[in-house]
Scaffold this motif. Structure first.
Motif, PDB file in Angstrom:
ATOM      1  N   ASP A  17       0.810  -1.210   0.000  1.00  0.00           N
ATOM      2  CA  ASP A  17       0.000   0.000   0.000  1.00  0.00           C
ATOM      3  C   ASP A  17       0.847   1.265   0.000  1.00  0.00           C
ATOM      4  O   ASP A  17       0.319   2.363  -0.200  1.00  0.00           O
ATOM      5  N   VAL A  18       2.141   1.117   0.227  1.00  0.00           N
ATOM      6  CA  VAL A  18       3.027   2.272   0.319  1.00  0.00           C
ATOM      7  C   VAL A  18       3.882   2.405  -0.934  1.00  0.00           C
ATOM      8  O   VAL A  18       4.068   3.511  -1.462  1.00  0.00           O
ATOM      9  N   LEU A  19       4.406   1.286  -1.418  1.00  0.00           N
ATOM     10  CA  LEU A  19       5.350   1.308  -2.534  1.00  0.00           C
ATOM     11  C   LEU A  19       4.747   0.675  -3.775  1.00  0.00           C
ATOM     12  O   LEU A  19       3.843  -0.167  -3.682  1.00  0.00           O
ATOM     13  N   ASP A  20       5.273   1.070  -4.907  1.00  0.00           N
ATOM     14  CA  ASP A  20       5.005   0.368  -6.156  1.00  0.00           C
ATOM     15  C   ASP A  20       6.018  -0.773  -6.222  1.00  0.00           C
ATOM     16  O   ASP A  20       7.138  -0.617  -6.712  1.00  0.00           O
ATOM     17  N   ASP A  29      14.862   3.883  -3.760  1.00  0.00           N
ATOM     18  CA  ASP A  29      14.457   5.180  -3.210  1.00  0.00           C
ATOM     19  C   ASP A  29      14.104   5.048  -1.735  1.00  0.00           C
ATOM     20  O   ASP A  29      14.413   5.951  -0.934  1.00  0.00           O
ATOM     21  N   LEU A  30      13.440   3.952  -1.357  1.00  0.00           N
ATOM     22  CA  LEU A  30      13.123   3.740   0.052  1.00  0.00           C
ATOM     23  C   LEU A  30      14.388   3.627   0.882  1.00  0.00           C
ATOM     24  O   LEU A  30      14.469   4.182   1.994  1.00  0.00           O
ATOM     25  N   CYS A  92      16.785  -1.003   6.010  1.00  0.00           N
ATOM     26  CA  CYS A  92      17.375   0.202   5.418  1.00  0.00           C
ATOM     27  C   CYS A  92      17.988   1.108   6.479  1.00  0.00           C
ATOM     28  O   CYS A  92      18.389   2.238   6.167  1.00  0.00           O
ATOM     29  N   HIS A  93      18.057   0.642   7.698  1.00  0.00           N
ATOM     30  CA  HIS A  93      18.538   1.453   8.825  1.00  0.00           C
ATOM     31  C   HIS A  93      19.995   1.865   8.599  1.00  0.00           C
ATOM     32  O   HIS A  93      20.804   1.086   8.072  1.00  0.00           O
ATOM     33  N   PRO A  94      20.376   3.086   8.970  1.00  0.00           N
ATOM     34  CA  PRO A  94      21.778   3.498   8.781  1.00  0.00           C
ATOM     35  C   PRO A  94      22.766   2.743   9.651  1.00  0.00           C
ATOM     36  O   PRO A  94      23.957   2.714   9.337  1.00  0.00           O
TER      37      PRO A  94
END
Length: 559
Positions: A17-20, A29-30, A92-94
């Motif tokens: 529901d958030v990403l394509d 991009d995320l 994806c956390h730094p």
């Protein structure tokens, strides 16, 4: 304010529901957005304790747990546990420790596989190796086909080669028909990868390769498949292989098809490609015809003789029609007594039909009524084939120019344009005879004439060219005149450029501004020319005060 993807994932909204999820760029991009949000809203991201299952709630985990409970209580459609979106943020956390811990739990969630692909090119070696090991275990054929665009996108990174190699290994073990979706992918990189793999592994038959070479719009795939077809051609090759190549729109496929005719024992069919619209196809046809023992030069001479105005009843002056002042249209000369009226020259416009008649389409400006690919001119039909004209120049001698000069008066624009190009190839350009063609109604003819006259630009009368910069002339005439004036010497290029500084055409105006800024007084220009100073004073908006003083100093004015 619209919520960002990170905020929505942190609140427990499912990934789909958030990403394509089908777009590879959405995942990269995320990855970038999560690292950026950690700088100013670190509380949104799950911490190491939550990822490892130990105590320690963050703002995002509390929100996600609440939202997930409410969705389940209300029976929301497609309700899911809030763990998956939070794990996506953790991947994806730094902090590399959080990313590494999230990889251990990501195996349970297939929708997170794209982020595992991204982590396989991670800059931290422990995270990268763990992601690669996991990817090697879970990547099957179906996943490889679905993730090929993302894997190849990540493969452009410095550490992304592992995913590309693994993709090739998985697809090589798959049946050839499983690569079908990749052959028609909208991503050019994916199509190239799939076709290279298919050629190397023999997944496609010669007929399928021929169709791919003919239909795909990418030049790399056209050449790859066409060369692969040539390697398989033998004397028993069928039309299912040759026909797609010979009738293709792109010249790479057609040239391969013509070359294949000789290997297939059908070299006699190559003669009809001697007048093809592509130079590379004509060259291949001449090679095949010569190997058959036929010299193509007499054929070209015969075709050009048939195209000459004398053969078709056209006028023999060798001069184009003049343009009507202020309109850019051709003025039709009156026929002399006892002469037949000449046919209307084709300018590419659609003739208005008579009442009760259907409209007959005419060719576009600069194009002839060419036959279909591979269809040569019929002897005695006088059908204008521009390929025959330029083909004569490609393999002929300077003496053959006598056949090209009459074609400057041909009614078809493309024939006139190819005749000018042929004279340039034969190095027999006569500036005096070609100069009137700068006023031709067809842009293609004027373009070729300007190119042919460019080496002789300084021999052309500058005043005559300056007159054709006026707005009453068609744009193609003005462009050709400006290019020739820009190739002149002395003050002429500056004079022409300044003349167009206030032109309504934005492109011409831009070219003129660039020409003024590039101009420097050439050697031999007399110093102290008042005209130079007056012209530079009209260009003050294009220079700083220092540069303008420098230009004037170089010209010996304004001191």
């Amino acid at each position: 304010m619209t919520e960002s993807a990170v905020e929505r994932l942190a609140s427990g909204v499912p990934l789909r529901d958030v990403l394509d999820v089908g777009a590879p760029g959405s995942w990269t991009d995320l990855d970038v957005e999560v690292r950026a949000s950690a700088r100013y809203r670190p509380g949104l991201l799950p911490g190491l304790a939550w990822v490892e299952g130990r105590s320690g709630w963050t703002v995002s985990s509390l929100i996600a747990a609440t939202v997930g409970r409410l969705r389940r209580e209300r029976g929301a459609e497609n309700a899911v546990e809030s763990v998956e979106p939070l794990l996506a943020l953790a991947l994806c956390h730094p902090d590399g420790r959080v990313r590494g811990a999230a990889l251990a739990r990501a195996r349970e969630y297939p929708d997170l596989l794209p982020l595992i692909v991204v982590r396989a090119a991670d800059w931290a070696e422990p995270v990268r190796e763990a992601a690669r090991e996991l990817l090697r275990d879970v990547l099957d054929v179906d996943a490889a086909v679905a993730l090929a665009p993302l894997i190849l996108l990540v493969g452009r990174r410095g550490r992304g080669d592992f995913g590309v190699r693994l993709l090739g290994e998985v697809l090589r073990r798959a049946p050839g028909e499983r690569l079908g979706p990749l052959y028609g992918s909208a991503d050019r990189t994916v199509r190239r990868f799939a076709h290279r793999l298919a050629v190397a592994e023999g997944f496609l038959s010669p007929a399928e390769l021929a169709r791919a070479a003919a239909r795909d719009g990418d030049a790399v795939i056209q050449g790859l498949c066409a060369e692969a077809v040539l390697k398989t051609v033998s004397a028993d090759v069928g039309d299912d292989v040759l026909r797609p190549l010979l009738t293709a729109r792109n010249p790479r496929a057609r040239s391969s098809g013509v070359t294949a005719l000789r290997r297939a024992g059908r070299a006699t069919e190559a003669e009809r490609f001697l007048t093809d619209r592509s130079a590379v196809v004509r060259a291949c046809a001449r090679y095949v015809v010569r190997r058959l023992g036929t010299d193509p030069l007499p054929l070209y001479r015969a075709w050009c003789s048939d195209l000459a105005p004398e053969a078709g009843g056209e006028r023999q002056t060798g001069q184009p029609r003049e343009l009507k002042r202020g309109t850019g249209q051709a003025r039709k000369p009156k026929p002399e007594t006892g002469q037949t009226r000449e046919p209307k020259r084709d300018t590419g416009k659609v003739r208005e039909p008579e009442p009760g008649q259907a409209r007959e389409p005419e060719p576009e400006i600069g194009h002839a009524r060419e036959p279909e690919s591979g269809q040569g001119p019929e002897r005695g039909s006088f059908v204008p084939v521009p390929g025959a004209v330029i083909g004569l120049a490609e393999c002929g001698e300077r003496a053959d120019a006598v056949l090209l000069w009459p074609l400057l008066a041909h009614p078809v624009p493309a024939v006139r344009a190819r005749a000018v190009a042929g004279l340039r190839l034969l190095d027999v350009v006569d500036a005096g005879r070609l100069r009137p063609l700068l006023e031709d109604p067809a842009p293609g003819v004027v373009r070729e004439t300007g190119l042919a006259l460019l080496p002789s630009a300084q021999e052309l009368p500058a005043d005559w060219l300056m007159e054709r910069l006026g707005e009453r002339w068609p744009r193609h005439v003005r462009v050709a005149a400006f290019r020739l004036l820009s190739a002149g010497s002395g003050i002429v290029p500056l004079r022409a450029a300044v003349e167009l500084l206030e032109d309504p055409d934005p492109k011409l105006r831009g070219w003129a501004e660039q020409a003024v800024q590039r101009w420097h007084p050439p050697a031999g220009l007399p110093g102290g020319e008042a005209e130079v100073e007056a012209l530079l004073d009209r260009c003050t908006h294009l220079f700083s005060s220092y540069v303008l003083r420098r230009r004037k100093w170089e010209a010996g004015v304004g001191r």
